[in-house]
Design a protein around this motif. Structure first.
Motif, PDB file in Angstrom:
ATOM      1  N   GLY A 210       0.826  -1.202   0.000  1.00  0.00           N
ATOM      2  CA  GLY A 210       0.000   0.000   0.000  1.00  0.00           C
ATOM      3  C   GLY A 210       0.857   1.248   0.000  1.00  0.00           C
TER       4      GLY A 210
ATOM      5  N   VAL B   4      -2.283   4.723   4.230  1.00  0.00           N
ATOM      6  CA  VAL B   4      -2.627   3.717   5.247  1.00  0.00           C
ATOM      7  C   VAL B   4      -2.691   4.366   6.625  1.00  0.00           C
ATOM      8  CG1 VAL B   4      -1.861   1.609   6.404  1.00  0.00           C
ATOM      9  CG2 VAL B   4      -1.711   1.788   3.923  1.00  0.00           C
TER      10      VAL B   4
ATOM     11  N   VAL C 232      -8.587   3.337   0.556  1.00  0.00           N
ATOM     12  CA  VAL C 232      -8.405   1.889   0.420  1.00  0.00           C
ATOM     13  C   VAL C 232      -8.627   1.458  -1.027  1.00  0.00           C
ATOM     14  CG1 VAL C 232      -9.338  -0.357   1.085  1.00  0.00           C
ATOM     15  CG2 VAL C 232      -8.967   1.395   2.820  1.00  0.00           C
TER      16      VAL C 232
ATOM     17  N   GLY D 266      -7.846  -2.042  -2.634  1.00  0.00           N
ATOM     18  CA  GLY D 266      -8.489  -2.831  -1.598  1.00  0.00           C
ATOM     19  C   GLY D 266      -9.963  -2.519  -1.449  1.00  0.00           C
TER      20      GLY D 266
ATOM     21  N   LEU E 180      -6.321  -5.239   2.022  1.00  0.00           N
ATOM     22  CA  LEU E 180      -5.246  -4.701   1.195  1.00  0.00           C
ATOM     23  C   LEU E 180      -4.440  -5.857   0.610  1.00  0.00           C
ATOM     24  CD1 LEU E 180      -3.979  -1.723   3.392  1.00  0.00           C
ATOM     25  CD2 LEU E 180      -5.283  -1.579   1.272  1.00  0.00           C
TER      26      LEU E 180
END
Length: 506
Positions: free
Chosen positions: A390, A395, A475, A480, A498
């Motif tokens: 990610g 995040v 996300v 994700g 993720l």
């Protein structure tokens, strides 16, 4: 000045060469012959390329006229070639003409006088072809410069040909991709044109191969080519003009309509990110409702202060009004900041890399230490947390928003308790954030991830209503998904999926 005409005379009979040259000099005073008698002379002449036309016999001592034709056309496709022979046949003549021969003259005593006429005809034909080719090149260049796409397709939507501008406008790589994607819905136009023969012209919005929308002016007509029905068309990019028309309409609207204009501009700026209509409607509502609410409060309490400035008024009341004004400005500022953050997530580059969630969680909890202490929250992290792929900045932002909500949305007098863990699911890692909060009805669990979907009043649980929308957007930009499991009064379990870190080592 008369242009010099350079001709290769390929014949191993000196008498025939002489007669041919004599007839040509009568018609072309500036004629310069180059006599070819054997293979080496022919090879040298071809290598030099200093000739405008070739006259060859068919039966030569060292080759044939067909081989001469193949050699000339391979290296000089636009050079005219005349075969002057009495040793050929009808089959040879047909084969030669298929291979690009410009004329075939029988070598008979009374036919030498035909050579100058044949030369003149093929030269004029070559000049016409040269001009047509030049005109086509210029026309093609002009069309490409004007960015006008030209195409031809069968009624079933399979493309036959197009110019480079057509592929560029629709971000296509090839004709086969154009046929497969069926961006223009050709079969529908074919049905219309069967009943309405005149060309159809309209302005339509398409989605290009790269996913971006484009407005085009489309003109399409049904024609017959070599006995088959085809559709010929032009497309022109009119996106700028259409956007300008929208701008002009919006500038003539009232103040409330100008708010909608800002929304439309945001939609145009983020069109490449395919912002869904639901997000835009929610954004419009927030601007027109949530932002105006603190502005009205500021205006109202400011007016009261102005009205009372010449009167004796209670100092405590004045301080209360000022505090309300400050709180309203802070509320408006928070909404604007969250709007900017949400918009930034839609536009920013998103480089991905392996992330150690255990180390990242330590950093996040350190940043939230003051808030955790003030709310006396208990946070349990079940180490070790899995690694994911990610963007570290995003995040951090996503997890921070989930933890902040988990601490905030608890019943009065309840100590927030959070549990955090991960589990692997095939090629994904699921990060769980469980709380003991007020919970969420099942009918509201999808709504909460939309922008500005606040389930409680600002006075009870302050916030802009964008936090979970930022979570979802961040996300999804990392490839994700996000979701929640919850029941009212029984807390919630938020999760984000993720991509797992792929081990490239054998």
């Amino acid at each position: 000045m008369t242009q010099v005409l350079r001709i290769l005379i390929i014949d191993d009979n000196p008498g025939d060469r002489a007669l041919t040259i004599r007839e040509l000099r009568r018609e072309f005073p500036q004629f310069q012959p180059q006599e070819i008698r054997e293979a080496s002379g022919f090879a040298s002449a071809v290598a030099a390329g200093e000739f405008d036309l070739v006259i060859t016999d068919y039966q030569l001592g060292w080759t044939t006229g067909l081989e001469v034709l193949y050699t000339i056309k391979q290296q000089y496709p636009n050079c005219p070639v005349i075969m002057f022979t009495n040793t050929g046949s009808e089959e040879i003549a047909v084969e030669a003409m298929k291979s690009g021969l410009d004329d075939y003259v029988l070598k008979l005593p009374n036919r030498y006088i035909r050579i100058p006429a044949a030369v003149r005809v093929v030269l004029e034909r070559a000049e016409i072809k040269r001009r047509a080719t030049l005109l086509e090149i210029r026309l093609q260049g002009l069309l490409n410069q004007l960015k006008v796409g030209i195409f031809r397709t069968y009624p079933d939507g399979n493309f036959i040909e197009c110019n480079p501008a057509f592929l560029e406008l629709l971000r296509l790589d090839s004709l086969s991709q154009a046929s497969a994607m069926n961006l223009l819905n050709i079969s529908e136009y074919y049905s219309i044109l069967q009943e309405l023969p005149p060309p159809q012209e309209e302005e339509i919005e398409l989605q290009r191969a790269d996913g971006r929308p484009i407005w085009v002016g489309l003109s399409i007509a049904l024609n017959i080519v070599e006995g088959e029905q085809v559709l010929d068309g032009l497309i022109e990019d009119i996106t700028s003009r259409k956007q300008a028309e929208i701008e002009i309409q919006q500038l003539n609207q009232t103040l409330e309509e100008r708010v909608s204009e800002r929304t439309a501009e945001l939609k145009a700026a983020n069109r490449d990110l395919a912002v869904v209509n639901q997000d835009l409607e929610a954004f419009t509502y927030s601007i027109s409702h949530d932002l105006r609410e603190p502005l009205r409060a500021i205006q109202m309490f400011g007016s009261i202060l102005l009205e009372n400035q010449d009167r004796e008024s209670n100092l405590e009341n004045q301080q209360d009004y000022l505090q309300r004004i400050i709180a309203s400005t802070q509320q408006a500022d928070k909404l604007v900041q969250d709007l900017l953050e949400y918009s930034r997530l839609s536009r920013t580059e998103m480089p991905l890399q392996p992330i150690n969630l255990s180390l990242l969680m330590i950093q996040i909890l350190r940043q939230l230490e003051l808030e955790i202490t003030q709310q006396q929250a208990r946070v349990q992290v079940e180490q070790p947390l899995a690694e994911v792929t990610g963007n570290p900045t995003i995040v951090i932002q996503v997890v921070t928003n989930l933890l902040t909500n988990a601490i905030k949305f608890v019943a009065p007098g309840v100590q927030p308790q959070l549990r955090i863990w991960t589990e692997k699911r095939n090629k994904l890692v699921r990060l769980w954030v469980q709380d003991n909060g007020i919970g969420i009805k099942k009918t509201h669990q999808k709504r909460i991830f939309n922008p500005f979907e606040r389930l409680h009043s600002y006075e009870v649980y302050p916030g802009s209503g964008i936090g979970l929308a930022i979570v979802r957007k961040g996300v999804e930009r990392m490839g994700g998904q996000v979701g929640v499991e919850s029941q009212p009064g029984q807390g919630s379990r938020f999760w984000i999926d993720l991509p797992i870190v792929i081990d490239i080592n054998p």
